[in-house]
Design a protein around this motif. Structure first.
Motif, PDB file in Angstrom:
ATOM      1  N   GLY A   1       1.280 -56.859  53.295  1.00  0.00           N
ATOM      2  CA  GLY A   1       1.089 -57.436  52.117  1.00  0.00           C
ATOM      3  C   GLY A   1      -0.178 -57.525  51.288  1.00  0.00           C
ATOM      4  N   LEU A   2      -0.139 -57.596  50.022  1.00  0.00           N
ATOM      5  CA  LEU A   2      -1.339 -57.901  49.421  1.00  0.00           C
ATOM      6  C   LEU A   2      -1.444 -59.330  48.839  1.00  0.00           C
ATOM      7  CD1 LEU A   2      -4.076 -56.868  48.139  1.00  0.00           C
ATOM      8  CD2 LEU A   2      -2.682 -56.278  46.260  1.00  0.00           C
ATOM      9  N   VAL A   3      -2.582 -60.147  49.261  1.00  0.00           N
ATOM     10  CA  VAL A   3      -2.623 -61.669  48.905  1.00  0.00           C
ATOM     11  C   VAL A   3      -3.671 -61.550  47.805  1.00  0.00           C
ATOM     12  CG1 VAL A   3      -3.472 -63.856  49.441  1.00  0.00           C
ATOM     13  CG2 VAL A   3      -2.413 -62.426  51.078  1.00  0.00           C
ATOM     14  N   MET A   4      -3.460 -62.228  46.715  1.00  0.00           N
ATOM     15  CA  MET A   4      -4.298 -62.293  45.465  1.00  0.00           C
ATOM     16  C   MET A   4      -4.466 -63.920  45.191  1.00  0.00           C
ATOM     17  SD  MET A   4      -3.020 -58.980  43.276  1.00  0.00           S
ATOM     18  CE  MET A   4      -1.608 -60.039  42.768  1.00  0.00           C
ATOM     19  N   MET A   5      -5.772 -64.480  44.941  1.00  0.00           N
ATOM     20  CA  MET A   5      -6.031 -65.727  44.793  1.00  0.00           C
ATOM     21  C   MET A   5      -6.979 -65.923  43.719  1.00  0.00           C
ATOM     22  SD  MET A   5      -5.399 -67.752  48.307  1.00  0.00           S
ATOM     23  CE  MET A   5      -6.237 -66.711  49.428  1.00  0.00           C
ATOM     24  N   GLY A   6      -6.980 -66.901  43.127  1.00  0.00           N
ATOM     25  CA  GLY A   6      -8.172 -67.246  42.179  1.00  0.00           C
ATOM     26  C   GLY A   6      -8.006 -68.528  41.365  1.00  0.00           C
ATOM     27  N   LYS A   7      -8.854 -69.221  40.729  1.00  0.00           N
ATOM     28  CA  LYS A   7      -8.991 -70.346  40.167  1.00  0.00           C
ATOM     29  C   LYS A   7      -8.363 -70.233  38.610  1.00  0.00           C
ATOM     30  CE  LYS A   7     -10.760 -72.923  43.227  1.00  0.00           C
ATOM     31  NZ  LYS A   7      -9.832 -74.017  43.744  1.00  0.00           N
ATOM     32  N   ASN A   8      -8.166 -69.061  38.464  1.00  0.00           N
ATOM     33  CA  ASN A   8      -7.517 -68.626  36.912  1.00  0.00           C
ATOM     34  C   ASN A   8      -6.460 -67.614  37.057  1.00  0.00           C
ATOM     35  OD1 ASN A   8      -7.360 -67.105  34.419  1.00  0.00           O
ATOM     36  ND2 ASN A   8      -9.083 -68.266  33.620  1.00  0.00           N
TER      37      ASN A   8
ATOM     38  N   THR B   1      -5.245 -65.335  35.317  1.00  0.00           N
ATOM     39  CA  THR B   1      -5.747 -63.856  35.117  1.00  0.00           C
ATOM     40  C   THR B   1      -6.807 -63.374  35.770  1.00  0.00           C
ATOM     41  OG1 THR B   1      -7.094 -64.819  33.185  1.00  0.00           O
ATOM     42  CG2 THR B   1      -4.890 -64.256  32.324  1.00  0.00           C
ATOM     43  N   ILE B   2      -7.522 -64.218  36.648  1.00  0.00           N
ATOM     44  CA  ILE B   2      -8.471 -63.534  37.442  1.00  0.00           C
ATOM     45  C   ILE B   2      -8.320 -64.027  38.775  1.00  0.00           C
ATOM     46  CG2 ILE B   2     -11.004 -63.445  37.719  1.00  0.00           C
ATOM     47  CD1 ILE B   2     -11.566 -64.361  34.836  1.00  0.00           C
ATOM     48  N   LEU B   3      -7.587 -62.979  39.375  1.00  0.00           N
ATOM     49  CA  LEU B   3      -7.242 -63.310  41.000  1.00  0.00           C
ATOM     50  C   LEU B   3      -8.290 -62.448  41.704  1.00  0.00           C
ATOM     51  CD1 LEU B   3      -3.352 -62.939  40.776  1.00  0.00           C
ATOM     52  CD2 LEU B   3      -4.833 -65.089  40.521  1.00  0.00           C
ATOM     53  N   ASP B   4      -9.612 -63.022  41.697  1.00  0.00           N
ATOM     54  CA  ASP B   4     -10.595 -62.302  42.331  1.00  0.00           C
ATOM     55  C   ASP B   4     -10.757 -62.318  43.823  1.00  0.00           C
ATOM     56  OD1 ASP B   4     -11.297 -64.892  42.374  1.00  0.00           O
ATOM     57  OD2 ASP B   4     -13.234 -64.662  41.164  1.00  0.00           O
ATOM     58  N   TYR B   5      -9.843 -63.023  44.344  1.00  0.00           N
ATOM     59  CA  TYR B   5     -10.034 -63.053  45.996  1.00  0.00           C
ATOM     60  C   TYR B   5      -8.590 -62.335  46.260  1.00  0.00           C
ATOM     61  CZ  TYR B   5      -9.970 -64.668  50.930  1.00  0.00           C
ATOM     62  OH  TYR B   5     -10.049 -64.650  52.097  1.00  0.00           O
ATOM     63  N   GLN B   6      -8.821 -61.035  47.135  1.00  0.00           N
ATOM     64  CA  GLN B   6      -7.597 -60.180  47.220  1.00  0.00           C
ATOM     65  C   GLN B   6      -7.927 -59.753  48.778  1.00  0.00           C
ATOM     66  OE1 GLN B   6      -6.747 -57.196  44.451  1.00  0.00           O
ATOM     67  NE2 GLN B   6      -6.810 -58.488  42.937  1.00  0.00           N
ATOM     68  N   GLN B   7      -6.797 -59.720  49.583  1.00  0.00           N
ATOM     69  CA  GLN B   7      -6.807 -59.333  50.916  1.00  0.00           C
ATOM     70  C   GLN B   7      -5.605 -58.757  51.424  1.00  0.00           C
ATOM     71  OE1 GLN B   7      -9.542 -59.577  53.506  1.00  0.00           O
ATOM     72  NE2 GLN B   7      -8.227 -58.576  54.578  1.00  0.00           N
ATOM     73  N   LYS B   8      -5.499 -57.470  52.207  1.00  0.00           N
ATOM     74  CA  LYS B   8      -4.418 -56.873  52.472  1.00  0.00           C
ATOM     75  C   LYS B   8      -4.085 -57.701  53.858  1.00  0.00           C
ATOM     76  CE  LYS B   8      -4.609 -52.394  50.489  1.00  0.00           C
ATOM     77  NZ  LYS B   8      -4.935 -50.977  50.694  1.00  0.00           N
ATOM     78  N   VAL B   9      -2.796 -57.899  54.153  1.00  0.00           N
ATOM     79  CA  VAL B   9      -2.639 -58.586  55.544  1.00  0.00           C
ATOM     80  C   VAL B   9      -1.334 -57.881  55.853  1.00  0.00           C
ATOM     81  CG1 VAL B   9      -3.349 -60.962  54.734  1.00  0.00           C
ATOM     82  CG2 VAL B   9      -1.030 -60.250  53.895  1.00  0.00           C
ATOM     83  N   ASN B  10      -1.095 -58.099  57.408  1.00  0.00           N
ATOM     84  CA  ASN B  10       0.038 -57.737  58.039  1.00  0.00           C
ATOM     85  C   ASN B  10       0.067 -58.924  59.217  1.00  0.00           C
ATOM     86  OD1 ASN B  10      -1.991 -57.113  59.906  1.00  0.00           O
ATOM     87  ND2 ASN B  10      -1.925 -54.972  59.538  1.00  0.00           N
ATOM     88  N   GLN B  11       0.817 -58.259  60.161  1.00  0.00           N
ATOM     89  CA  GLN B  11       1.493 -59.406  61.077  1.00  0.00           C
ATOM     90  C   GLN B  11       0.185 -59.956  61.928  1.00  0.00           C
ATOM     91  OE1 GLN B  11       3.553 -57.193  64.382  1.00  0.00           O
ATOM     92  NE2 GLN B  11       3.862 -58.654  65.666  1.00  0.00           N
ATOM     93  N   ASN B  12       0.800 -61.324  62.057  1.00  0.00           N
ATOM     94  CA  ASN B  12      -0.313 -62.317  62.702  1.00  0.00           C
ATOM     95  C   ASN B  12      -1.435 -62.683  61.803  1.00  0.00           C
ATOM     96  OD1 ASN B  12       1.087 -62.160  65.025  1.00  0.00           O
ATOM     97  ND2 ASN B  12      -0.200 -60.431  65.865  1.00  0.00           N
ATOM     98  N   TYR B  13      -1.497 -62.328  60.481  1.00  0.00           N
ATOM     99  CA  TYR B  13      -2.346 -62.921  59.667  1.00  0.00           C
ATOM    100  C   TYR B  13      -2.017 -64.194  59.041  1.00  0.00           C
ATOM    101  CZ  TYR B  13      -5.761 -58.756  58.776  1.00  0.00           C
ATOM    102  OH  TYR B  13      -6.678 -57.977  59.097  1.00  0.00           O
ATOM    103  N   ALA B  14      -2.860 -65.213  58.864  1.00  0.00           N
ATOM    104  CA  ALA B  14      -2.814 -66.534  58.129  1.00  0.00           C
ATOM    105  C   ALA B  14      -3.525 -66.748  57.054  1.00  0.00           C
ATOM    106  CB  ALA B  14      -3.336 -67.576  59.270  1.00  0.00           C
ATOM    107  N   ILE B  15      -2.859 -67.424  56.024  1.00  0.00           N
ATOM    108  CA  ILE B  15      -3.356 -67.511  54.936  1.00  0.00           C
ATOM    109  C   ILE B  15      -3.300 -69.007  54.418  1.00  0.00           C
ATOM    110  CG2 ILE B  15      -2.882 -66.601  52.317  1.00  0.00           C
ATOM    111  CD1 ILE B  15      -0.887 -64.519  53.457  1.00  0.00           C
ATOM    112  N   MET B  16      -4.358 -69.398  54.002  1.00  0.00           N
ATOM    113  CA  MET B  16      -4.762 -70.636  53.767  1.00  0.00           C
ATOM    114  C   MET B  16      -4.911 -70.768  51.910  1.00  0.00           C
ATOM    115  SD  MET B  16      -4.991 -70.683  57.045  1.00  0.00           S
ATOM    116  CE  MET B  16      -6.292 -69.955  57.154  1.00  0.00           C
ATOM    117  N   ILE B  17      -4.079 -71.656  51.374  1.00  0.00           N
ATOM    118  CA  ILE B  17      -4.172 -71.641  49.977  1.00  0.00           C
ATOM    119  C   ILE B  17      -4.500 -73.067  49.595  1.00  0.00           C
ATOM    120  CG2 ILE B  17      -2.971 -71.354  47.657  1.00  0.00           C
ATOM    121  CD1 ILE B  17      -1.303 -69.164  49.344  1.00  0.00           C
ATOM    122  N   PRO B  18      -5.705 -73.422  49.052  1.00  0.00           N
ATOM    123  CA  PRO B  18      -5.948 -74.730  48.648  1.00  0.00           C
ATOM    124  C   PRO B  18      -4.999 -75.203  47.543  1.00  0.00           C
ATOM    125  CG  PRO B  18      -8.130 -73.514  48.906  1.00  0.00           C
ATOM    126  CD  PRO B  18      -6.969 -72.481  48.801  1.00  0.00           C
TER     127      PRO B  18
END
Length: 146
Positions: A76-83, A85-102
């Motif tokens: 997968g592709l994780v996209m995060m941001g404070k806005n 329209t601007i998801l400036d934090y992006q990371q590809k993930v696969n098995q065993n990745y953990a994602i923390m979303i405040p």
């Protein structure tokens, strides 16, 4: 809890507020639903998710909920941001990745692989009603509007 043909636990409904010990990796891999509540407590909720190929969770924000996700299978592709329209934090993930979303963070996860993206999510506090089962993203979106 029931056993499938392989002798593994299968989820039938929300086991919230009762003690529960499960092989969550196995349950996440078996889950056929877009979203299924595994356990809903007073202060925490665990859901299982299956995102189809080329599907996504959908751009969303939880103003009062922190979220933890763990990928069990897929890519997968994780996209995060404070806005939104601007998801400036992006990371590809696969098995065993953990994602923390405040809380207060816009986010989306897109399945960019060739198999369903299997994951589980922990919300604190709970975000969905007890016994939530959404077979598809479309059903989940309708339910969220009500």
């Amino acid at each position: 809890m029931n056993r499938n043909q392989y002798g593994m636990d299968t989820i039938k409904s929300d086991y919230g507020k009762e003690p529960l010990v499960v092989d969550i990796d196995c349950l996440a891999l078996q889950n056929p639903y877009y979203r299924s509540a595994l356990w809903t407590g007073t202060y925490l909720q665990v859901t299982l998710m299956s995102i189809p190929v080329h599907g996504d969770i959908g751009l969303e924000i939880h103003s009062d909920v922190d979220q933890f996700l763990r990928v069990e299978d897929g890519y997968g592709l994780v996209m995060m941001g404070k806005n939104e329209t601007i998801l400036d934090y992006q990371q590809k993930v696969n098995q065993n990745y953990a994602i923390m979303i405040p809380a207060g963070t816009w986010h989306n996860i897109i399945n960019i692989g060739r198999v369903p993206l299997k994951l589980y999510s922990i919300y604190a506090p709970p975000h969905h009603p007890f016994e939530t089962i959404h077979a598809t993203k479309e059903i989940a979106e309708i339910a969220e509007k009500h």
